[in-house]
Design a protein around this motif. Structure first.
Motif, mmCIF file in Angstrom:
data_model
loop_
_atom_site.group_PDB
_atom_site.id
_atom_site.type_symbol
_atom_site.label_atom_id
_atom_site.label_comp_id
_atom_site.label_asym_id
_atom_site.label_seq_id
_atom_site.Cartn_x
_atom_site.Cartn_y
_atom_site.Cartn_z
ATOM 1 N N PHE A 98 0.826 -1.210 0.000
ATOM 2 C CA PHE A 98 0.000 0.000 0.000
ATOM 3 C C PHE A 98 0.856 1.254 0.000
ATOM 4 C CE2 PHE A 98 -2.066 3.390 2.385
ATOM 5 C CZ PHE A 98 -3.198 3.587 1.617
ATOM 6 N N VAL A 99 1.930 1.254 0.820
ATOM 7 C CA VAL A 99 2.812 2.413 0.897
ATOM 8 C C VAL A 99 3.520 2.622 -0.439
ATOM 9 C CG1 VAL A 99 4.916 3.332 1.938
ATOM 10 C CG2 VAL A 99 3.149 2.309 3.381
ATOM 11 N N ILE A 100 4.028 1.540 -1.054
ATOM 12 C CA ILE A 100 4.726 1.648 -2.336
ATOM 13 C C ILE A 100 3.801 2.190 -3.403
ATOM 14 C CG2 ILE A 100 5.805 0.325 -4.199
ATOM 15 C CD1 ILE A 100 6.926 -1.536 -2.025
ATOM 16 N N LEU A 101 2.584 1.631 -3.465
ATOM 17 C CA LEU A 101 1.617 2.092 -4.455
ATOM 18 C C LEU A 101 1.240 3.545 -4.227
ATOM 19 C CD1 LEU A 101 -0.752 -1.006 -4.769
ATOM 20 C CD2 LEU A 101 0.908 -0.189 -6.450
ATOM 21 N N SER A 102 1.149 3.962 -2.959
ATOM 22 C CA SER A 102 0.800 5.352 -2.636
ATOM 23 C C SER A 102 1.886 6.297 -3.113
ATOM 24 C CB SER A 102 0.592 5.516 -1.125
ATOM 25 O OG SER A 102 -0.499 4.743 -0.693
ATOM 26 N N VAL A 103 3.176 5.897 -2.921
ATOM 27 C CA VAL A 103 4.286 6.733 -3.353
ATOM 28 C C VAL A 103 4.299 6.859 -4.867
ATOM 29 C CG1 VAL A 103 6.799 6.904 -3.489
ATOM 30 C CG2 VAL A 103 5.708 6.243 -1.341
ATOM 31 N N VAL A 104 4.141 5.738 -5.576
ATOM 32 C CA VAL A 104 4.113 5.756 -7.037
ATOM 33 C C VAL A 104 2.972 6.614 -7.538
ATOM 34 C CG1 VAL A 104 3.731 4.348 -9.098
ATOM 35 C CG2 VAL A 104 5.244 3.513 -7.283
ATOM 36 N N ASN A 105 1.795 6.453 -6.894
ATOM 37 C CA ASN A 105 0.615 7.203 -7.313
ATOM 38 C C ASN A 105 0.800 8.695 -7.104
ATOM 39 O OD1 ASN A 105 -2.199 7.201 -8.230
ATOM 40 N ND2 ASN A 105 -2.612 8.008 -6.188
ATOM 41 N N SER A 106 1.421 9.087 -5.949
ATOM 42 C CA SER A 106 1.608 10.515 -5.678
ATOM 43 C C SER A 106 2.583 11.135 -6.662
ATOM 44 C CB SER A 106 2.098 10.721 -4.237
ATOM 45 O OG SER A 106 3.387 10.155 -4.068
ATOM 46 N N GLU A 107 3.630 10.347 -7.069
ATOM 47 C CA GLU A 107 4.570 10.869 -8.047
ATOM 48 C C GLU A 107 3.909 11.022 -9.405
ATOM 49 O OE1 GLU A 107 7.793 8.153 -7.957
ATOM 50 O OE2 GLU A 107 8.679 8.990 -6.134
ATOM 51 N N LYS A 108 3.113 10.020 -9.771
ATOM 52 C CA LYS A 108 2.437 10.059 -11.059
ATOM 53 C C LYS A 108 1.432 11.191 -11.129
ATOM 54 C CE LYS A 108 -0.005 7.045 -14.289
ATOM 55 N NZ LYS A 108 -0.557 5.691 -14.513
ATOM 56 N N CYS A 109 0.845 11.528 -9.976
ATOM 57 C CA CYS A 109 -0.213 12.533 -9.946
ATOM 58 C C CYS A 109 0.310 13.936 -9.640
ATOM 59 C CB CYS A 109 -1.277 12.128 -8.926
ATOM 60 S SG CYS A 109 -2.238 10.683 -9.420
ATOM 61 N N ASP A 110 1.608 14.144 -9.753
ATOM 62 C CA ASP A 110 2.159 15.476 -9.564
ATOM 63 C C ASP A 110 1.838 16.310 -10.792
ATOM 64 O OD1 ASP A 110 3.543 17.688 -8.718
ATOM 65 O OD2 ASP A 110 5.486 16.924 -9.398
ATOM 66 N N GLY A 111 0.834 17.145 -10.667
ATOM 67 C CA GLY A 111 0.418 17.939 -11.821
ATOM 68 C C GLY A 111 -0.522 19.047 -11.422
ATOM 69 N N ILE A 112 -1.235 19.570 -12.398
ATOM 70 C CA ILE A 112 -2.130 20.710 -12.214
ATOM 71 C C ILE A 112 -3.420 20.445 -12.963
ATOM 72 C CG2 ILE A 112 -2.452 23.160 -12.824
ATOM 73 C CD1 ILE A 112 0.587 23.496 -12.388
ATOM 74 N N TYR A 113 -4.520 20.867 -12.377
ATOM 75 C CA TYR A 113 -5.804 20.753 -13.050
ATOM 76 C C TYR A 113 -6.083 22.029 -13.843
ATOM 77 C CZ TYR A 113 -6.980 16.406 -10.727
ATOM 78 O OH TYR A 113 -6.987 15.087 -10.323
ATOM 79 N N VAL A 114 -6.350 21.860 -15.128
ATOM 80 C CA VAL A 114 -6.723 22.961 -16.015
ATOM 81 C C VAL A 114 -8.117 22.666 -16.542
ATOM 82 C CG1 VAL A 114 -6.167 24.294 -18.073
ATOM 83 C CG2 VAL A 114 -4.316 23.301 -16.690
ATOM 84 N N ASN A 115 -9.065 23.565 -16.273
ATOM 85 C CA ASN A 115 -10.472 23.317 -16.642
ATOM 86 C C ASN A 115 -10.959 21.985 -16.090
ATOM 87 O OD1 ASN A 115 -11.209 25.676 -18.101
ATOM 88 N ND2 ASN A 115 -9.979 24.967 -19.840
ATOM 89 N N ASN A 116 -10.556 21.701 -14.846
ATOM 90 C CA ASN A 116 -10.951 20.484 -14.125
ATOM 91 C C ASN A 116 -10.410 19.204 -14.754
ATOM 92 O OD1 ASN A 116 -12.556 21.902 -12.174
ATOM 93 N ND2 ASN A 116 -14.157 22.105 -13.728
ATOM 94 N N LYS A 117 -9.427 19.307 -15.620
ATOM 95 C CA LYS A 117 -8.796 18.136 -16.217
ATOM 96 C C LYS A 117 -7.337 18.076 -15.774
ATOM 97 C CE LYS A 117 -7.899 15.798 -20.631
ATOM 98 N NZ LYS A 117 -8.472 14.517 -20.164
ATOM 99 N N PHE A 118 -6.896 16.889 -15.338
ATOM 100 C CA PHE A 118 -5.541 16.737 -14.825
ATOM 101 C C PHE A 118 -4.507 16.886 -15.945
ATOM 102 C CE2 PHE A 118 -1.796 14.153 -13.806
ATOM 103 C CZ PHE A 118 -1.454 14.709 -12.587
ATOM 104 N N HIS A 119 -3.434 17.634 -15.648
ATOM 105 C CA HIS A 119 -2.315 17.805 -16.564
ATOM 106 C C HIS A 119 -1.013 17.495 -15.820
ATOM 107 C CE1 HIS A 119 -5.351 19.917 -18.866
ATOM 108 N NE2 HIS A 119 -4.514 20.069 -19.871
ATOM 109 N N ARG A 120 -0.226 16.621 -16.397
ATOM 110 C CA ARG A 120 1.080 16.275 -15.832
ATOM 111 C C ARG A 120 2.089 17.375 -16.125
ATOM 112 N NH1 ARG A 120 5.255 13.929 -18.291
ATOM 113 N NH2 ARG A 120 3.964 13.325 -20.091
ATOM 114 N N LYS A 121 2.969 17.639 -15.163
ATOM 115 C CA LYS A 121 4.008 18.655 -15.333
ATOM 116 C C LYS A 121 5.253 18.050 -15.988
ATOM 117 C CE LYS A 121 4.201 20.191 -11.056
ATOM 118 N NZ LYS A 121 4.553 21.064 -9.907
ATOM 119 N N ASP A 122 5.675 18.647 -17.090
ATOM 120 C CA ASP A 122 6.906 18.270 -17.768
ATOM 121 C C ASP A 122 7.874 19.439 -17.621
ATOM 122 O OD1 ASP A 122 8.885 17.257 -19.386
ATOM 123 O OD2 ASP A 122 7.820 17.609 -21.274
ATOM 124 N N ILE A 123 8.901 19.271 -16.791
ATOM 125 C CA ILE A 123 9.845 20.352 -16.506
ATOM 126 C C ILE A 123 10.792 20.528 -17.689
ATOM 127 C CG2 ILE A 123 11.545 21.271 -14.891
ATOM 128 C CD1 ILE A 123 8.768 20.834 -13.691
#
Length: 276
Positions: free
Chosen positions: A11-36
């Motif tokens: 559960f902890v491993i999956l939570s960490v992976v999920n939080s990294e994958k979900c690092d982004g911003i919502y634009v018009n209520n749609k998730f957008h991933r950040k590409d630095i």
């Protein structure tokens, strides 16, 4: 007991992976991933996108302590390190005419033009102006500093002439024209819309301090405050926030109309996707 520990570990491993994958911003209520795209830049302003060479141009601060001095630079696709345009004195403003393969740089000594097809063949086309901001809609428009007046560049037999746009009588900070030929200005009291074919100002209710105005590839105009991106609700002429971004400095759009923005030290592209 061992099973419980194992489940917790998974559960902890999956939570960490999920939080990294979900690092982004919502634009018009749609998730957008950040590409630095680039890091370690001091206050990148005036973002502009070269659709032919896939470069992001920007200006950034090179001053020490309380001194504000600027350079113009760019980053290329696949490379986070930026390259400097070192032939523009105190370069601050940038505008790209992708249709006609031209790029313009504004600095404290005037405006310079360069072909997108011929690297470093830069020529000065306007002298005697300290350039604050630039915008292209058929022709190049610019705002001078510190007078904050709007000019349009007209081609004449002897060269390019800067013509004062007297229908914009007030001091302004930003200027843009959307796909419907409506104009937008910002001044010390806020944001105003001037409908195509009129001279009346329509006050847009909402925030009154802006970092930039940008028009996307479809002619839609966006407004950047300090902590978000906004569009206009044209039914009641109010600003609606479509993205919460802290300390935003600049905005542009790539060839696929993806948002590219800057914060005090980074340039970031937003890519639409799922957060699972």
């Amino acid at each position: 007991m061992k099973k419980i520990v194992a489940y917790l570990t998974i559960f902890v491993i999956l939570s960490v992976v999920n939080s990294e994958k979900c690092d982004g911003i919502y634009v018009n209520n749609k998730f957008h991933r950040k590409d630095i795209l680039s890091i370690n830049i001091d206050r990148p302003y005036q973002l502009s996108y070269d659709k032919h060479r896939h470069r992001v141009y920007f200006s950034y601060n090179i001053g020490k302590e309380e001194e504000d001095r600027f350079n113009i630079a760019y980053i290329e696709k696949g490379n986070t390190a930026h390259k400097i345009k070192d032939n523009i004195e105190n370069g601050f403003a940038i505008a790209i005419d992708n249709k006609n393969y031209k790029i313009y740089f504004g600095g404290s000594l005037g405006i310079y033009e360069e072909s997108l097809k011929k690297e470093n063949e830069t020529k000065k086309i306007i002298e005697g102006f300290n350039v604050w901001d630039m915008f292209i809609k058929e022709k190049l428009h610019f705002i001078n500093y510190p007078q904050q007046r709007l000019y349009k560049c007209e081609n004449e037999e002897l060269g390019v002439k800067a013509v004062r746009q007297r229908h914009i009588h007030e001091k302004i900070y930003q200027y843009a024209i959307d796909g419907d030929e409506n104009s937008y200005i910002t001044n010390r009291t806020g944001l105003y819309m001037i409908k195509n074919g009129t001279s009346d100002r329509i006050f847009i209710k909402g925030i009154n301090n802006f970092r930039c105005i940008e028009v996307d590839n479809n002619g839609v105009v966006y407004f950047c405050g300090q902590h978000g991106i906004y569009v206009i609700n044209k039914e009641d002429y109010t600003l609606e926030k479509i993205a919460e971004i802290r300390n935003i400095f600049g905005l542009t759009f790539d060839h696929e109309n993806n948002f590219i923005y800057s914060n005090p030290h980074e340039i970031v592209k937003l890519l639409a996707g799922d957060c699972k």
